[in-house]
Design a protein around this motif. Structure first.
Motif, short mmCIF file in Angstrom:
data_model
loop_
_atom_site.label_atom_id
_atom_site.label_comp_id
_atom_site.label_asym_id
_atom_site.label_seq_id
_atom_site.Cartn_x
_atom_site.Cartn_y
_atom_site.Cartn_z
N VAL A 354 39.72 -11.67 128.92
CA VAL A 354 40.45 -12.75 129.59
C VAL A 354 41.70 -12.19 130.27
CG1 VAL A 354 41.66 -14.93 129.27
CG2 VAL A 354 39.60 -14.44 127.94
N SER A 355 42.45 -11.35 129.55
CA SER A 355 43.63 -10.69 130.10
C SER A 355 43.88 -9.44 129.30
CB SER A 355 44.86 -11.62 130.06
OG SER A 355 45.25 -11.88 128.72
N ALA A 356 44.80 -8.59 129.81
CA ALA A 356 45.02 -7.31 129.14
C ALA A 356 46.45 -6.84 129.37
CB ALA A 356 44.04 -6.25 129.65
N GLY A 357 46.94 -6.05 128.41
CA GLY A 357 48.21 -5.37 128.54
C GLY A 357 48.00 -3.90 128.22
N LEU A 358 48.21 -3.03 129.20
CA LEU A 358 48.02 -1.59 129.00
C LEU A 358 49.35 -0.88 129.23
CD1 LEU A 358 44.70 -0.98 131.01
CD2 LEU A 358 44.96 -1.61 128.60
N SER A 359 49.57 0.16 128.46
CA SER A 359 50.79 0.94 128.60
C SER A 359 50.48 2.39 128.27
CB SER A 359 51.89 0.40 127.67
OG SER A 359 53.09 1.10 127.84
N ARG A 360 51.37 3.30 128.71
CA ARG A 360 51.22 4.71 128.39
C ARG A 360 52.32 5.12 127.43
NH1 ARG A 360 50.06 5.36 134.25
NH2 ARG A 360 47.85 5.83 134.47
N ALA A 361 51.95 5.97 126.46
CA ALA A 361 52.90 6.53 125.51
C ALA A 361 52.56 8.00 125.35
CB ALA A 361 52.83 5.80 124.16
N GLY A 362 53.22 8.85 126.13
CA GLY A 362 52.86 10.27 126.14
C GLY A 362 51.47 10.45 126.71
N ASP A 363 50.61 11.12 125.96
CA ASP A 363 49.24 11.33 126.43
C ASP A 363 48.29 10.25 125.94
OD1 ASP A 363 49.26 11.97 123.78
OD2 ASP A 363 48.28 13.92 124.00
N LYS A 364 48.83 9.18 125.34
CA LYS A 364 48.00 8.10 124.83
C LYS A 364 48.06 6.88 125.74
CE LYS A 364 48.48 9.15 119.88
NZ LYS A 364 48.93 8.62 118.57
N VAL A 365 47.03 6.07 125.66
CA VAL A 365 47.02 4.76 126.29
C VAL A 365 47.08 3.72 125.19
CG1 VAL A 365 45.64 3.10 127.61
CG2 VAL A 365 45.78 5.49 128.35
N LEU A 366 47.94 2.73 125.36
CA LEU A 366 48.01 1.59 124.45
C LEU A 366 47.31 0.43 125.13
CD1 LEU A 366 51.81 1.87 123.50
CD2 LEU A 366 49.86 3.10 122.50
N ALA A 367 46.29 -0.09 124.49
CA ALA A 367 45.48 -1.15 125.09
C ALA A 367 45.45 -2.37 124.19
CB ALA A 367 44.06 -0.65 125.35
N ALA A 368 45.78 -3.52 124.76
CA ALA A 368 45.68 -4.80 124.05
C ALA A 368 44.89 -5.75 124.93
CB ALA A 368 47.05 -5.36 123.73
N LEU A 369 43.76 -6.22 124.45
CA LEU A 369 42.86 -7.07 125.23
C LEU A 369 42.76 -8.44 124.57
CD1 LEU A 369 39.87 -4.57 125.68
CD2 LEU A 369 42.02 -4.66 126.97
N VAL A 370 42.75 -9.46 125.39
CA VAL A 370 42.40 -10.80 124.92
C VAL A 370 40.96 -11.03 125.32
CG1 VAL A 370 42.89 -13.26 125.10
CG2 VAL A 370 44.78 -11.60 125.20
N VAL A 371 40.11 -11.27 124.32
CA VAL A 371 38.67 -11.44 124.58
C VAL A 371 38.20 -12.79 124.05
CG1 VAL A 371 38.29 -8.95 124.47
CG2 VAL A 371 37.96 -10.33 122.42
N THR A 372 37.12 -13.26 124.65
CA THR A 372 36.55 -14.55 124.28
C THR A 372 35.33 -14.36 123.38
OG1 THR A 372 37.27 -15.49 126.38
CG2 THR A 372 35.61 -16.72 125.16
N ARG A 373 35.29 -15.13 122.29
CA ARG A 373 34.12 -15.13 121.41
C ARG A 373 33.07 -16.11 121.96
NH1 ARG A 373 35.79 -15.87 115.21
NH2 ARG A 373 35.60 -18.03 115.89
N PRO A 374 31.87 -16.07 121.42
CA PRO A 374 30.84 -17.02 121.87
C PRO A 374 31.25 -18.48 121.68
CG PRO A 374 29.82 -15.21 120.69
CD PRO A 374 31.29 -15.02 120.54
N ASP A 375 32.10 -18.77 120.67
CA ASP A 375 32.52 -20.15 120.46
C ASP A 375 33.71 -20.54 121.33
OD1 ASP A 375 34.58 -18.78 119.30
OD2 ASP A 375 34.34 -19.61 117.29
N ARG A 376 34.08 -19.69 122.30
CA ARG A 376 35.15 -19.89 123.27
C ARG A 376 36.55 -19.69 122.70
NH1 ARG A 376 32.84 -18.31 127.04
NH2 ARG A 376 34.59 -19.02 128.38
N LYS A 377 36.64 -19.38 121.42
CA LYS A 377 37.96 -19.03 120.87
C LYS A 377 38.28 -17.59 121.26
CE LYS A 377 38.22 -22.31 117.07
NZ LYS A 377 38.46 -22.51 115.61
N GLN A 378 39.54 -17.23 121.15
CA GLN A 378 39.98 -15.92 121.64
C GLN A 378 40.51 -15.04 120.52
OE1 GLN A 378 42.83 -16.78 124.75
NE2 GLN A 378 41.25 -17.53 126.17
#
Length: 594
Positions: A354-378
């Motif tokens: 649904v939406s995402a927040g990505l950031s870099r920390a040195g050689d790493k990527v920080l990834a936070a995703l909002v995803v939808t389940r089959p029951d439409r909850k997130q």
């Protein structure tokens, strides 16, 4: 050993009028933002403009507008400048309640039109409807408003002799300053305080009369640092060591300055930290040397340019890349000649997004995703590691609705933390998607974090707030939210636009709009007066000019996705890496990775 700090140049810029359609403010009294070029209404060398003197105009509105600017400038002359607008027999109505060094100005935003009524022959009444913006204190901080008045009433009559224009004959007993006068007759100045674990500098926004000479500027900066941070920011930063105070005024010229202080237990570490604070808190175009004395003994010579180069303020930013959500997956965007990134999330995890927040920390990527389940909850899904991030953890419980997650930029790359709004509450999350609620006074719509990671913006009950943040041993705590006064109501989205600037969206009367404001809410500008639909999502790049991306760039969603510089719809053809069998849709939830 000094801890090395990292930086990027951030700036509010003086820009030509009439470019609202390109995402540029439609007025030119723009304040200098932090480490940017010395532009804007204020001067940094003591040659700025003086507030208006009393004129012989017979236009009551013009006269009151000048009166609302007369208190601007150095405090010891504020009452004298203002009283020249007042009839001699009425000057006692403006009672002087404070010593000149402690004079506070009530900053208001006049709401047009000024209403003028003819009461009798040659006697006029002017009613000024206002928003209370704040209290400008002698230390250059703009504190939260304390007055509750929504209007002020003035009566004016003819001056004697008759060709001398008008006098104010009745007036409110408060020293007023309009927001436009604040922008025009003051230069802005950013000073820096260490965060609570002494690892990063945090900006603090101040105002100086634009006519102040250089030697006074050095003295004021030293006083500000030793007196401590702004009231709202104090819970998120550290003060200088107790007992530190200037012995006398700073002296010097031609790029060589001398500061003499008292500082108990002035060891090398304390002096080193103070030297870094001073280097960044003095005007950015100053590149000379500063002798730091403790009780008349020279202890350290600071080369300002070298000190800034050795101890930058922020992490170095890579050229930002644009992404969006298309057909429930993250995709890169190709805009002009900007660099096009590759999705730093493994394909198996890049689903139902649904939406995402990505950031870099040195050689790493920080990834936070909002995803939808089959029951439409997130659910919130969080993963960290080298790109593409493949291993994700899920929040323990689902939510009806989750906002765009954001990462706090920390110096501890091994223990990253973020913030997210879920079902109207604010949560802290960690790299394992563990979520803990942070209590704030009211339902929350959105959260955004500054580049330093120690200031956040919140939308609470449809209003805009700034809040200090401290991170200590993995515990994220927030201070008391401070509400910013704005013309917009029913605010829906916000992000940091520069070091001390916010971009936000809400209702401008009957239409949805996007505005820009300073971190204290003092000066705001319309960037887009009609977005066509309410803005549900907004993401900005606060790092100034890096590569081909224009400074102060942002993207938003108002049913469809748009960008600024110039304002244009983000087209399907600009979405990259779309599979041939992908469901045709419009790009949504655009964001930057940098």
């Amino acid at each position: 050993m000094r801890r090395r700090l990292l930086t990027v140049l951030l700036a509010g810029m003086l820009l030509p009028a009439g470019l609202v359609g390109c995402g540029i403010p439609d007025r030119t009294e723009v304040l200098v933002d932090g480490r940017g070029p010395a532009a804007g209404a204020g001067s940094v060398n003591g040659s700025g403009s003086q507030p208006p003197a009393r004129s012989t105009t017979t236009d009551a509105r013009e006269y009151i507008n000048d009166y609302l600017a007369a208190a601007a400038g150095e405090r010891d002359g504020a009452y004298d400048r203002v009283k020249k607008f007042i009839a001699p027999e009425a000057r006692s109505q403006l009672k002087k309640k404070q010593p000149s060094g402690d004079i506070e100005l009530t900053v208001v935003r006049p709401l047009p039109p000024l209403e003028t009524t003819l009461l009798a022959e040659d006697v006029k009444q002017v009613t000024v409807r206002v928003q209370q913006v704040g209290v400008l204190r002698a230390d250059g901080t703009l504190a939260a408003p304390v007055a509750g008045e929504t209007q002020y009433v003035f009566k004016l009559g003819p001056a004697e002799p008759a060709d001398q224009g008008l006098w104010i004959t009745e007036l409110p007993d408060v020293l007023l300053l309009s927001d436009t006068a604040l922008a025009r007759y003051y230069s802005t100045h950013t000073i820096y305080f260490w965060n609570t674990d002494q690892s990063r500098l945090v900006p603090d926004w101040r105002y100086l009369p634009s006519t102040l000479p250089d030697e006074r500027r050095v003295t004021e900066v030293v006083k500000w640092l030793t007196n401590g941070p702004s009231e709202w920011l104090a819970p998120g930063v550290s003060k200088v060591p107790p007992g530190t105070a200037p012995i006398n005024n700073a002296t010097g010229s031609d790029g060589r300055w001398e500061v003499n202080l008292t500082m108990p237990a002035a060891n090398d570490d304390r002096l080193s930290r103070l030297a870094i604070q001073l280097a960044w808190s003095l005007p950015p175009n100053w590149t000379g040397q500063l002798d730091l004395k403790i009780q008349n003994q020279k202890r350290l010579t600071v080369d300002l340019k070298q000190e800034r180069a050795a101890n930058p303020v922020y992490p170095p930013l890579r050229a930002p890349e644009r992404f969006c959500v298309y057909d429930a997956a993250i995709h890169p965007l190709a805009i002009g000649n900007e660099p096009v990134g590759s999705v730093p999330v493994a394909p198996a995890a890049n689903r139902n997004v649904v939406s995402a927040g990505l950031s870099r920390a040195g050689d790493k990527v920080l990834a936070a995703l909002v995803v939808t389940r089959p029951d439409r909850k997130q659910l919130l899904m969080v993963g960290t590691g080298p790109a593409p991030v493949a291993e994700f953890h899920s929040s323990e419980k689902p939510f009806r609705s989750i906002g765009r997650p954001i990462w706090l930029r920390s110096l501890d790359a091994d223990h990253p933390f973020g913030l997210v709004v879920a079902d109207g509450k604010l949560y802290r999350f960690d790299s394992g998607a563990g979520m803990s609620e942070i209590l704030v006074p009211g339902p929350v719509t959105a959260v955004a974090a500054s580049l330093d990671g120690h200031r956040i913006a919140l939308i609470i009950n449809g209003a805009l707030y700034v809040v200090p943040v401290s991170v200590d041993g993995g515990l994220v705590s927030v201070g008391q939210p401070r509400q910013l006064v704005t013309r917009l109501t029913n605010i829906t989205a916000v992000d940091w636009y520069a070091e001390n600037q916010l971009v936000f969206a809400g209702s401008d009367g009957r239409q949805p709009a996007i505005y820009q404001t300073t971190v204290d809410g003092a000066v705001e500008y319309a960037l887009k007066r009609d977005t066509g639909a309410p803005v549900s999502h907004l993401a900005a790049f606060p790092g100034g000019a890096v590569g081909p991306l224009p400074a102060m760039s942002f993207m938003y969603q108002a049913t469809l996705a748009y960008r600024n510089n110039p304002f244009e719809k983000i087209e399907r053809e600009q979405v990259r890496d779309v599979a041939a069998n992908a469901k045709a849709s419009d790009p949504t939830a655009p964001f930057f990775l940098y």
